[in-house]
Design a protein around this motif. Structure first.
Motif, PDB file in Angstrom:
ATOM      1  N   THR A   1       3.992  47.806 -41.454  1.00 50.05           N
ATOM      2  CA  THR A   1       3.574  47.897 -40.053  1.00 50.05           C
ATOM      3  C   THR A   1       4.774  48.120 -39.146  1.00 50.05           C
ATOM      4  OG1 THR A   1       1.675  46.474 -40.467  1.00 50.05           O
ATOM      5  CG2 THR A   1       2.385  46.682 -38.184  1.00 50.05           C
ATOM      6  N   LEU A   2       4.623  49.107 -38.258  1.00 48.17           N
ATOM      7  CA  LEU A   2       5.605  49.376 -37.203  1.00 48.17           C
ATOM      8  C   LEU A   2       4.991  48.924 -35.886  1.00 48.17           C
ATOM      9  CD1 LEU A   2       6.584  53.040 -38.139  1.00 48.17           C
ATOM     10  CD2 LEU A   2       7.741  50.937 -38.812  1.00 48.17           C
ATOM     11  N   ARG A   3       5.799  48.279 -35.043  1.00 48.46           N
ATOM     12  CA  ARG A   3       5.281  47.793 -33.763  1.00 48.46           C
ATOM     13  C   ARG A   3       6.216  48.182 -32.627  1.00 48.46           C
ATOM     14  NH1 ARG A   3       4.116  43.612 -37.287  1.00 48.46           N
ATOM     15  NH2 ARG A   3       1.914  43.059 -37.386  1.00 48.46           N
ATOM     16  N   ALA A   4       5.608  48.485 -31.513  1.00 52.27           N
ATOM     17  CA  ALA A   4       6.279  48.619 -30.223  1.00 52.27           C
ATOM     18  C   ALA A   4       5.344  47.887 -29.274  1.00 52.27           C
ATOM     19  CB  ALA A   4       6.429  50.087 -29.834  1.00 52.27           C
ATOM     20  N   PRO A   5       5.806  47.506 -28.082  1.00 56.20           N
ATOM     21  CA  PRO A   5       4.903  46.755 -27.200  1.00 56.20           C
ATOM     22  C   PRO A   5       3.534  47.434 -27.080  1.00 56.20           C
ATOM     23  CG  PRO A   5       7.087  46.803 -26.269  1.00 56.20           C
ATOM     24  CD  PRO A   5       7.115  47.704 -27.483  1.00 56.20           C
ATOM     25  N   ALA A   6       2.494  46.694 -27.466  1.00 52.28           N
ATOM     26  CA  ALA A   6       1.080  47.102 -27.416  1.00 52.28           C
ATOM     27  C   ALA A   6       0.711  48.165 -28.445  1.00 52.28           C
ATOM     28  CB  ALA A   6       0.676  47.553 -26.016  1.00 52.28           C
TER      29      ALA A   6
ATOM     30  N   GLU B   1       0.785  49.672 -32.468  1.00 50.90           N
ATOM     31  CA  GLU B   1       0.948  49.219 -33.847  1.00 50.90           C
ATOM     32  C   GLU B   1       0.409  50.289 -34.790  1.00 50.90           C
ATOM     33  OE1 GLU B   1      -1.261  45.811 -36.268  1.00 50.90           O
ATOM     34  OE2 GLU B   1       0.084  45.025 -34.709  1.00 50.90           O
ATOM     35  N   VAL B   2       1.200  50.612 -35.808  1.00 44.91           N
ATOM     36  CA  VAL B   2       0.793  51.566 -36.843  1.00 44.91           C
ATOM     37  C   VAL B   2       1.103  50.921 -38.191  1.00 44.91           C
ATOM     38  CG1 VAL B   2       1.189  53.832 -37.875  1.00 44.91           C
ATOM     39  CG2 VAL B   2       1.297  53.567 -35.395  1.00 44.91           C
ATOM     40  N   THR B   3       0.090  50.824 -39.048  1.00 43.05           N
ATOM     41  CA  THR B   3       0.285  50.298 -40.403  1.00 43.05           C
ATOM     42  C   THR B   3       0.116  51.433 -41.393  1.00 43.05           C
ATOM     43  OG1 THR B   3      -0.525  48.119 -39.743  1.00 43.05           O
ATOM     44  CG2 THR B   3      -0.490  48.603 -42.099  1.00 43.05           C
ATOM     45  N   PHE B   4       1.159  51.685 -42.154  1.00 44.43           N
ATOM     46  CA  PHE B   4       1.137  52.706 -43.187  1.00 44.43           C
ATOM     47  C   PHE B   4       0.374  52.129 -44.379  1.00 44.43           C
ATOM     48  CE2 PHE B   4       4.683  55.656 -41.910  1.00 44.43           C
ATOM     49  CZ  PHE B   4       4.957  55.045 -40.697  1.00 44.43           C
ATOM     50  N   LYS B   5      -0.781  52.693 -44.692  1.00 47.39           N
ATOM     51  CA  LYS B   5      -1.604  52.228 -45.805  1.00 47.39           C
ATOM     52  C   LYS B   5      -1.344  53.031 -47.076  1.00 47.39           C
ATOM     53  CE  LYS B   5      -4.074  48.978 -43.825  1.00 47.39           C
ATOM     54  NZ  LYS B   5      -4.069  47.606 -44.334  1.00 47.39           N
ATOM     55  N   VAL B   6      -1.330  54.366 -46.957  1.00 48.61           N
ATOM     56  CA  VAL B   6      -1.065  55.262 -48.088  1.00 48.61           C
ATOM     57  C   VAL B   6      -0.067  56.293 -47.593  1.00 48.61           C
ATOM     58  CG1 VAL B   6      -2.057  56.924 -49.711  1.00 48.61           C
ATOM     59  CG2 VAL B   6      -3.407  54.935 -48.984  1.00 48.61           C
ATOM     60  N   THR B   7       1.020  56.458 -48.314  1.00 48.29           N
ATOM     61  CA  THR B   7       2.056  57.398 -47.891  1.00 48.29           C
ATOM     62  C   THR B   7       2.209  58.515 -48.930  1.00 48.29           C
ATOM     63  OG1 THR B   7       3.842  56.211 -49.019  1.00 48.29           O
ATOM     64  CG2 THR B   7       3.315  55.516 -46.753  1.00 48.29           C
TER      65      THR B   7
ATOM     66  N   GLU C   1       4.025  60.401 -41.193  1.00 55.01           N
ATOM     67  CA  GLU C   1       4.777  59.175 -41.465  1.00 55.01           C
ATOM     68  C   GLU C   1       6.090  59.208 -40.681  1.00 55.01           C
ATOM     69  OE1 GLU C   1       5.166  58.709 -45.763  1.00 55.01           O
ATOM     70  OE2 GLU C   1       3.229  59.733 -45.959  1.00 55.01           O
ATOM     71  N   ASP C   2       6.818  60.299 -40.831  1.00 58.44           N
ATOM     72  CA  ASP C   2       8.096  60.449 -40.127  1.00 58.44           C
ATOM     73  C   ASP C   2       7.885  60.484 -38.614  1.00 58.44           C
ATOM     74  OD1 ASP C   2       9.245  60.620 -42.665  1.00 58.44           O
ATOM     75  OD2 ASP C   2       9.194  62.810 -42.673  1.00 58.44           O
ATOM     76  N   TYR C   3       6.848  61.165 -38.193  1.00 58.84           N
ATOM     77  CA  TYR C   3       6.539  61.263 -36.764  1.00 58.84           C
ATOM     78  C   TYR C   3       6.277  59.874 -36.172  1.00 58.84           C
ATOM     79  CZ  TYR C   3       3.897  62.232 -32.528  1.00 58.84           C
ATOM     80  OH  TYR C   3       3.440  62.246 -31.236  1.00 58.84           O
ATOM     81  N   PHE C   4       5.437  59.077 -36.830  1.00 57.71           N
ATOM     82  CA  PHE C   4       5.143  57.736 -36.306  1.00 57.71           C
ATOM     83  C   PHE C   4       6.400  56.878 -36.219  1.00 57.71           C
ATOM     84  CE2 PHE C   4       0.452  57.999 -37.520  1.00 57.71           C
ATOM     85  CZ  PHE C   4       0.040  58.065 -36.193  1.00 57.71           C
ATOM     86  N   GLU C   5       7.284  56.998 -37.192  1.00 60.91           N
ATOM     87  CA  GLU C   5       8.551  56.250 -37.152  1.00 60.91           C
ATOM     88  C   GLU C   5       9.276  56.550 -35.832  1.00 60.91           C
ATOM     89  OE1 GLU C   5      10.302  54.323 -39.469  1.00 60.91           O
ATOM     90  OE2 GLU C   5       9.129  54.588 -41.307  1.00 60.91           O
ATOM     91  N   GLU C   6       9.387  57.829 -35.504  1.00 64.59           N
ATOM     92  CA  GLU C   6      10.135  58.226 -34.312  1.00 64.59           C
ATOM     93  C   GLU C   6       9.383  57.912 -33.016  1.00 64.59           C
ATOM     94  OE1 GLU C   6      12.465  61.839 -34.390  1.00 64.59           O
ATOM     95  OE2 GLU C   6      12.035  62.033 -36.541  1.00 64.59           O
ATOM     96  N   VAL C   7       8.059  58.048 -33.008  1.00 66.81           N
ATOM     97  CA  VAL C   7       7.282  57.742 -31.804  1.00 66.81           C
ATOM     98  C   VAL C   7       7.411  56.262 -31.452  1.00 66.81           C
ATOM     99  CG1 VAL C   7       4.942  57.501 -30.869  1.00 66.81           C
ATOM    100  CG2 VAL C   7       5.627  59.613 -31.962  1.00 66.81           C
ATOM    101  N   LEU C   8       7.297  55.390 -32.444  1.00 62.29           N
ATOM    102  CA  LEU C   8       7.394  53.956 -32.171  1.00 62.29           C
ATOM    103  C   LEU C   8       8.789  53.584 -31.664  1.00 62.29           C
ATOM    104  CD1 LEU C   8       5.052  51.740 -32.634  1.00 62.29           C
ATOM    105  CD2 LEU C   8       4.611  53.994 -33.509  1.00 62.29           C
ATOM    106  N   GLU C   9       9.813  54.285 -32.119  1.00 60.73           N
ATOM    107  CA  GLU C   9      11.155  54.081 -31.566  1.00 60.73           C
ATOM    108  C   GLU C   9      11.169  54.449 -30.084  1.00 60.73           C
ATOM    109  OE1 GLU C   9      14.262  56.086 -33.737  1.00 60.73           O
ATOM    110  OE2 GLU C   9      13.540  55.260 -35.650  1.00 60.73           O
ATOM    111  N   GLN C  10      10.509  55.556 -29.727  1.00 63.84           N
ATOM    112  CA  GLN C  10      10.435  56.007 -28.334  1.00 63.84           C
ATOM    113  C   GLN C  10       9.745  54.969 -27.443  1.00 63.84           C
ATOM    114  OE1 GLN C  10      10.840  58.986 -26.353  1.00 63.84           O
ATOM    115  NE2 GLN C  10      12.311  59.684 -27.854  1.00 63.84           N
TER     116      GLN C  10
ATOM    117  N   ALA D   1       7.746  69.097 -31.363  1.00 63.44           N
ATOM    118  CA  ALA D   1       8.054  70.450 -31.848  1.00 63.44           C
ATOM    119  C   ALA D   1       8.535  70.411 -33.302  1.00 63.44           C
ATOM    120  CB  ALA D   1       9.095  71.104 -30.953  1.00 63.44           C
ATOM    121  N   ARG D   2       9.247  69.354 -33.678  1.00 64.56           N
ATOM    122  CA  ARG D   2       9.737  69.219 -35.063  1.00 64.56           C
ATOM    123  C   ARG D   2       8.620  68.907 -36.050  1.00 64.56           C
ATOM    124  NH1 ARG D   2      13.506  65.708 -32.910  1.00 64.56           N
ATOM    125  NH2 ARG D   2      12.840  64.019 -34.262  1.00 64.56           N
ATOM    126  N   TYR D   3       7.501  68.393 -35.569  1.00 67.74           N
ATOM    127  CA  TYR D   3       6.434  67.927 -36.458  1.00 67.74           C
ATOM    128  C   TYR D   3       5.134  68.706 -36.326  1.00 67.74           C
ATOM    129  CZ  TYR D   3       9.425  64.051 -37.709  1.00 67.74           C
ATOM    130  OH  TYR D   3      10.474  63.294 -38.178  1.00 67.74           O
TER     131      TYR D   3
END
Length: 183
Positions: free
Chosen positions: A17-22, A24-30, A135-144, A161-163
């Motif tokens: 699970t990745l979290r940022a305020p409010a 949340e994304v849980t990677f179930k199958v990658t 998967e990679d996109y969500f990693e970067e969005v949650l950082e943002q 644009a990268r994704y």
């Protein structure tokens, strides 16, 4: 006698699970587990609008588990750049109020969007093919979104644009006010 291929079970509450305020994304199958699709459980906070966008190569499936979202998955007669909620397809389709049990299937090239216009979080199961782009996109969005503010439009444009994401209307997030009692 040798055993055949084995699947696996992802139990309730499992996954990374990745979290940022409010948010949340849980990677179930990658892509490590499947060459077909990545699967996620996503919490969509009140006030979040992903903005209408389109993928040239990705196919997506959304299943609303809890709450309510406004959704669309069609080519509008006119792509207005500011607000997708008023779009209408040439066959008369409009934005749909999606509640628990609603499924949205999005083939490559189809404009789509979702927004949580309620005061409560919504939760959806989300699947994207092929892996691992989302998967990679969500990693970067949650950082943002980690600082609790809205997405930086320029940084998000470069990221998308990268994704394989052509943004048609802006991504928006109006975080609900925090009360002095923490609610």
């Amino acid at each position: 006698m040798s055993g055949g291929p084995e699947g696996f079970v992802v139990p309730t509450g499992a996954g990374r699970t990745l979290r940022a305020p409010a948010h949340e994304v849980t990677f179930k199958v990658t892509g490590e587990h499947s060459r077909i699709a990545s699967s996620f459980e996503v919490v969509v906070p009140p006030g979040f609008d992903v903005g209408a966008h389109v993928h040239a190569r990705s196919e997506e499936l959304f299943y609303v588990l809890e709450g309510e979202l406004e959704v669309l998955a069609f080519e509008p007669r006119v792509r207005t750049p500011d607000n997708w909620r008023h779009w209408v397809s040439s066959s008369g389709r409009r934005v749909v109020r999606a509640t628990a049990g609603t499924v949205l299937v999005v083939p490559p090239g189809c404009p789509h969007a979702f927004a949580n216009r309620t005061g409560e979080p919504a939760k959806m199961f989300f699947q994207s093919s092929p892996p691992p782009h989302h998967e990679d996109y969500f990693e970067e969005v949650l950082e943002q979104l980690a600082d609790g503010g809205g997405p930086d439009p320029e940084a998000m444009a470069r990221l998308r644009a990268r994704y394989d994401i052509e943004q048609l209307t802006p991504m928006r997030y109006s975080a609900p006010p925090v009360h002095s009692d923490g609610r």
